[in-house]
Enzyme design. Structure first.
Site, PDB file in Angstrom:
ATOM      1  N   LYS A  67       0.846  -1.180   0.000  1.00 37.05           N
ATOM      2  CA  LYS A  67       0.000   0.000   0.000  1.00 37.05           C
ATOM      3  C   LYS A  67       0.889   1.240   0.000  1.00 37.05           C
ATOM      4  O   LYS A  67       1.738   1.409   0.867  1.00 37.05           O
ATOM      5  CB  LYS A  67      -0.887   0.027   1.249  1.00 37.05           C
ATOM      6  CG  LYS A  67      -2.061  -0.929   1.221  1.00 37.05           C
ATOM      7  CD  LYS A  67      -3.173  -0.484   0.281  1.00 37.05           C
ATOM      8  CE  LYS A  67      -3.846   0.770   0.757  1.00 37.05           C
ATOM      9  NZ  LYS A  67      -4.638   0.616   1.990  1.00 37.05           N
ATOM     10  N   HIS A  68       0.688   2.102  -0.969  1.00 38.83           N
ATOM     11  CA  HIS A  68       1.414   3.373  -1.057  1.00 38.83           C
ATOM     12  C   HIS A  68       2.923   3.177  -0.956  1.00 38.83           C
ATOM     13  O   HIS A  68       3.616   3.818  -0.175  1.00 38.83           O
ATOM     14  CB  HIS A  68       0.894   4.353  -0.007  1.00 38.83           C
ATOM     15  CG  HIS A  68      -0.541   4.759  -0.250  1.00 38.83           C
ATOM     16  ND1 HIS A  68      -0.913   5.570  -1.297  1.00 38.83           N
ATOM     17  CD2 HIS A  68      -1.683   4.420   0.400  1.00 38.83           C
ATOM     18  CE1 HIS A  68      -2.233   5.727  -1.277  1.00 38.83           C
ATOM     19  NE2 HIS A  68      -2.718   5.036  -0.261  1.00 38.83           N
TER      20      HIS A  68
END
Length: 395
Positions: A67-68
């Site tokens: 994530k990110h």
């Protein structure tokens, strides 16, 4: 194909956007389904490097949940206990025990389900139907793998009304030795980070009184360091039984990394508490609502899901509170946790916090002016610590 036009960059206003290869080289990937975006490709390419290195270092299939541009979870394909199958909500998956890559992703996704919501997945090995069946029911943006079985492709292409992102990567692709990126119109250049983190020499400088690393501890420390290599710095990573159980990423203070990751490790362990495993959820509760409810129930804000007029939304009957004393007693039972840091620990407070989450093995760069205090704190708890002499910053 040399380039791929993207809808936009990090944000919708950042146009035009593309990924491309310089010179005559072609992109080492193929988009089988969907339309991956700029951030999707950042997650895909960083996570692919992570799982490829984990597989090379351990000899086991590996998976990551990104994530990110940082991992929410990473793991190798060891078998799952009945308890882990239940808390990862894969106890109904047929054929799981026969698919190490599916076990790897179940572990990677299950470690921090709140952070993994909407993840990008990386698999070191061919995605089979068992793994695809796990992915099918989770909220996820896409997956990258070296190959897919026909059954897996059918399952994945039906996800998100046919728009799910499926990327195939050439497993033999090797990047150029020099990598570049631009910031504010200025080009940065550096050598690709080729350091091998499974080198036994990294664990030979052991300044603590306890100098014993079990084979499992060394495996977990290697997993921790490789995970950190692809985590936005500052970062620390707690690992147990072949999987990351707490990752603290992108904090300006290392103690905040250690606390954040330690809290995640504690939540992972608390989800295995008998009270949590026995929570009487209402029928048909959505997976995301169930995960959020567990997270709140474990926390000090438990009344947010246990108050009269509220608990009925989630439970068939009102559960008893998991008290602070019960939580501390349960957390104290977690042992043999390994901890890696992407740079040196400047103070012993990091060790104090790590100890509370069952850490018994540490690998960190060393080189702080307060190394003596860090060593002393490890000795206080009988922790074995190696000075690797290697920094793993990633930006």
């Amino acid at each position: 194909m040399k380039e791929l036009q993207l809808k936009y960059g990090c944000n919708p206003n950042q146009k035009p956007a593309r990924i491309f290869m310089e010179g005559e080289a072609e992109l080492p990937l193929e988009v089988i389904n969907g339309r991956p975006g700029y951030i999707n490709f950042l997650d895909a390419l960083n996570s692919w490097q992570l799982v490829k290195e984990l597989k090379a270092a351990t000899g086991l299939p590996a998976a990551a949940s990104f994530k990110h541009v940082s991992p929410a979870g990473a793991a190798v394909g060891l078998p799952l206990s009945d308890t882990l199958k239940k808390i990862y909500f894969v106890d109904d998956i047929q054929g799981l025990d026969d698919s190490p890559i599916a076990c790897a992703y179940a572990r990677a996704r299950g470690a921090d389900r709140m952070s993994s919501y909407g993840d990008f997945i990386a698999l070191s090995d061919t995605c089979d139907a068992v793994t695809a069946s796990i992915i099918k029911r989770e909220v996820s943006d896409g997956v990258i793998a070296p190959d897919y079985t026909p059954e897996a492709i059918d399952i994945l292409m039906a996800k998100r009304k046919g728009t799910y992102n499926v990327i195939k990567i050439d497993p033999d692709y090797t990047p150029q030795a020099i990598e570049r990126k631009q910031v504010f119109g200025i080009t940065f250049e550096q050598g690709h980070n080729e350091i091998r983190l499974d080198d036994p020499a990294l664990f030979e400088n052991i300044p603590t009184k306890n100098k014993t690393f079990t084979e499992a501890a060394l495996r977990d420390l290697i997993i921790s360091l490789i995970t950190l290599k692809y985590t936005q710095s500052n970062s620390v990573c707690y690992v147990k039984d072949g999987q990351a159980i707490g990752i603290g990423a992108g904090q300006q203070s290392r103690i905040h990394c250690t606390r954040l990751a330690g809290n995640k490790a504690d939540i992972w362990w608390l989800r295995q508490h008998p009270k949590v495993m026995a929570l009487p959820f209402v029928d048909g509760i959505r997976r995301a609502d169930r995960d959020n409810t567990i997270d709140v129930y474990i926390s000090d804000d438990h009344d947010d899901v246990l108050a009269d007029g509220t608990w009925e939304l989630f439970f068939k009957e009102k559960p008893a509170v998991l008290t602070r004393e019960e939580k501390l007693e349960w957390i104290a039972k977690n042992t043999k946790v390994a901890l890696g840091s992407d740079a040196f620990f400047p103070f012993g407070d990091n060790i104090e916090r790590a100890h509370k989450s069952g850490v018994e093995y540490i690998a960190q760069a060393g080189g702080s002016v307060r190394d003596d205090h860090v060593i002393m704190t490890c000795d206080k708890y009988g922790i074995a610590m190696a000075f690797t002499g290697v920094r793993l910053f990633h930006h």
